[in-house]
Every structure is written in structure tokens, then in C-alpha cells.
Design an enzyme around this catalytic site. Structure first.
Site, PDB file in Angstrom:
ATOM      1  N   CYS A 250       0.787  -1.304  -0.123  1.00  0.00           N
ATOM      2  CA  CYS A 250      -0.062  -0.021  -0.495  1.00  0.00           C
ATOM      3  C   CYS A 250       0.471   1.599  -0.242  1.00  0.00           C
ATOM      4  O   CYS A 250       0.324   2.810  -1.120  1.00  0.00           O
ATOM      5  CB  CYS A 250      -1.047  -0.247   1.230  1.00  0.00           C
ATOM      6  SG  CYS A 250       0.094  -0.122   2.503  1.00  0.00           S
TER       7      CYS A 250
ATOM      8  N   HIS B  73      -2.998   6.229   5.109  1.00  0.00           N
ATOM      9  CA  HIS B  73      -1.648   6.069   5.277  1.00  0.00           C
ATOM     10  C   HIS B  73      -0.479   7.628   4.709  1.00  0.00           C
ATOM     11  O   HIS B  73      -1.062   8.221   3.358  1.00  0.00           O
ATOM     12  CB  HIS B  73      -0.944   5.522   4.236  1.00  0.00           C
ATOM     13  CG  HIS B  73      -1.067   3.841   4.813  1.00  0.00           C
ATOM     14  ND1 HIS B  73      -1.502   3.501   6.213  1.00  0.00           N
ATOM     15  CD2 HIS B  73      -0.232   2.275   4.459  1.00  0.00           C
ATOM     16  CE1 HIS B  73      -1.176   2.500   6.755  1.00  0.00           C
ATOM     17  NE2 HIS B  73      -0.926   1.222   5.436  1.00  0.00           N
TER      18      HIS B  73
END
Length: 329
Positions: A126, A234
Site C-alpha cells: 500500500c 497512510h
């Protein structure tokens, strides 16, 4: 299109179902798959109820495509079994990413590497995905010499147990610990396990996957990965040293025209990316773009993305969409 979702009851599996529905992926039959403890559970997809089945039964049904998000050990054992019956597997774990015989794909960057012969395709980490969506246009125009990245990663990257830990700590209750330390009101500089060089696996994924996806082993990458008590996505502070000089307005223009990337960069209105606003969205967001005044040809930027969507489920399904559109199944 007979589509198996392996790990369907997990956090990413649930998002995969949402994204399949939102993007109108041509699912004629959904095959929901999970571990033995989840077999028999009921799930709903597009107004229809399905019963979760086990891996062996799913293989016997020979789906056209299998979207995996069930962990590395499951992928190593079962992805080859699916591929042997003709199913194309798109795997969200780290199991196949650095296998030299497997493709590691971000569709906006390198989908052109895919062929009909690719029956197991790896979805990148990711953190790598969102970083490279921002770096790829810079590499193409200016060339990249070195990248220094620090990540501020959502607890959702760890899974349901981590979310529950934060909730328990917020309420002052004891419960299972996903982390060695308290995450509430804390930042833990430890994502995944440590390797012999003192870096974590998460940090080394950013190094290794960048070179493979951008097809350039000369790019130097160093990373520090930190877990923070955030749910939405994130964040990454990225310093990139380019091979050629640049104009900041030109960089912003480049980003504004990059597929999958949204420019949020206006300090006069306090406009910059944040996980609070990235949650539930498929794009990667970039802002705080500024020249690094300490050395030539370098810039700083702040990159944010929902790690469960573009960082996992959405990228996986975009790979599947590319396979369908190009008759590669």
C-alpha cells in the site's frame, strides 16, 4: 465473469466487495471465499445473499479471476492451485511481489507488462502504491536519483485487531494487543518485522518494489515507516532528488494531469492532503510541494491515500479491469 474474493470476510475483502460494486465490475457470479472458521457465513453483494465457502471448493469451481487478500502463507499455497485450473489470481499479499517470474503492477504505471500468460499477478504494498503514483510522472520527465520517505501509517494496515486495540485504549479498556505498545496517543516506528540490516520489512518493501515497478535499479531509496493512531489512510513525507532541474509550477501542472493523482496544494487556503479526507476515496492526494533548499534538483511533498482502497482493494480491481479490457484472461 466468475469472480472469487479470497479473504472476503477480512477488512480488505469487505472493501473489495464495495469497490467491485462501485466500479460496476462485470461480476456474473461472486464466489466468496475465506478460512475454515468463516465458512458458512452469509454476505450480501448487490442485493443477493451468498454463503462463504472454503478454498478447496472455490478451486473446484474454476473462477475466471480470484482476488486474494488472505495473507502471504495462504497465497503461497493456494494461488498456484487456482492458476493450475485456469484462474487468474491477483494477489494482495507480499508473497509474490519480488518473485522474478511474477509481475508487480500499478495499472497507471506499468500495466503494459501484463500478458495472457500471467496467471499470478502481485499487487504492490500500500505504501509503495501511493508513493509511486506521485513519483512515476517525475521519473518520466526529470529522472530520479534518490528518494527519502517517512511514512505515517494507519492502523487499518494492520487489520481489525489493531482497530479494536485503539478503540479499547481510547475507552480505557483492556483487550488483545495488535502492537507491542499502546497505539493511542503514540507513534510506533515499527511496521512489520525487523530485517538483519535494522530496517523493517515494510521499509524494505518501499526500496525493492520501487526499483521493480519503475524498472530502474539505479534509484536509491531509504525509508522509515511509522504506525500512528489514524484510521483514514497512510501519509508519506517524500523527499526526491531528481536527475534534472525542475520548475515548481511545472511539477504542479504535471501532477494535475496525472491519472489517479489529485493535487491539493494551496497553502493560502490551508489546502493539503490529510487522511481524514482521503478515507473512502480511490485517488492518491499530493500537496505541500516545495523545493528542497538544502541541495540541488530536489523537492519535498506530502502524499496521502486510503490504504484499504488504492493501497489494496482498488488497485487489485483496477488490475482485473485491465485484464478484462485487454482480453488477457
Amino acid at each position: 465473469m466468475r469472480v472469487a474474493v479470497v479473504g472476503v470476510t477480512g477488512m480488505v475483502g469487505n472493501v473489495m466487495l464495495e469497490v467491485l460494486k462501485e466500479r460496476n465490475f462485470p461480476v456474473t457470479e461472486l464466489i466468496p471465499v475465506a478460512s475454515e472458521k468463516s465458512v458458512g457465513q452469509k454476505i450480501n453483494f448487490q442485493g443477493k445473499e451468498y454463503t462463504v465457502i472454503g478454498l478447496q471448493q472455490a478451486v473446484s469451481l474454476k473462477p475466471d479471476i480470484a482476488l486474494f487478500s488472505a495473507g502471504g502463507s495462504v497465497s503461497l499455497e493456494w494461488a498456484p492451485k487456482f492458476s493450475q485450473v485456469g484462474t487468474t489470481v491477483v494477489d494482495n499479499s507480499s508473497a509474490w511481489r519480488m518473485d522474478t517470474t511474477k509481475k508487480l503492477v500499478i495499472p497507471e504505471i506499468n500495466a503494459d507488462v501484463l500478458t495472457k500468460e500471467d496467471k499470478i499477478i502481485a499487487n504492490p504494498n500500500c505504501s509503495t502504491i501511493q508513493m509511486l503514483i506521485a513519483l512515476a510522472p517525475l521519473q518520466k520527465k526529470y529522472g530520479i536519483k534518490r528518494v527519502v520517505v517517512s511514512t505515517y501509517q494507519s492502523i487499518t494496515g494492520t487489520g481489525v485487531k489493531a482497530v479494536k486495540q485503539l478503540e479499547n485504549e481510547y475507552k480505557g479498556e483492556k483487550g488483545d494487543m495488535a502492537y507491542h505498545y499502546q497505539i493511542h496517543r503514540n507513534a510506533i516506528p515499527h511496521c512489520d518485522v525487523f530485517e538483519d540490516n535494522g530496517y523493517t520489512k515494510e521499509e524494505m518493501k518501499l526500496v525493492r518494489e520501487t526499483k521493480k515497478i519503475l524498472r530502474d535499479d539505479s534509484i536509491a531509496v531509504t525509508a522509515t515507516a511509522v504506525r500512528i493512531p489514524v484510521v483514514g489512510g497512510h501519509s508519506e513525507s517524500i523527499n526526491v532528488e531528481l536527475l534534472n532541474n525542475f520548475d515548481l509550477d511545472e511539477v504542479r501542472e504535471l501532477f494535475s494531469k496525472t491519472s489517479g493523482l489529485t493535487l491539493q496544494d494551496d497553502i493560502s487556503t490551508n489546502t493539503y492532503p490529510m487522511p481524514l479526507y482521503a478515507q473512502g476515496k480511490d485517488d492518491v492526494f499530493v500537496g505541500r510541494i516545495r523545493r528542497d533548499e538544502s541541495q540541488p534538483n530536489s523537492l519535498n511533498m506530502w502524499v496521502v491515500s486510503d490504504n484499504l482502497r488504492k493501497g489494496a482493494a482498488t488497485n487489485t480491481i483496477q488490475i482485473a479491469e485491465y485484464l478484462v479490457a485487454n482480453n488477457l484472461l
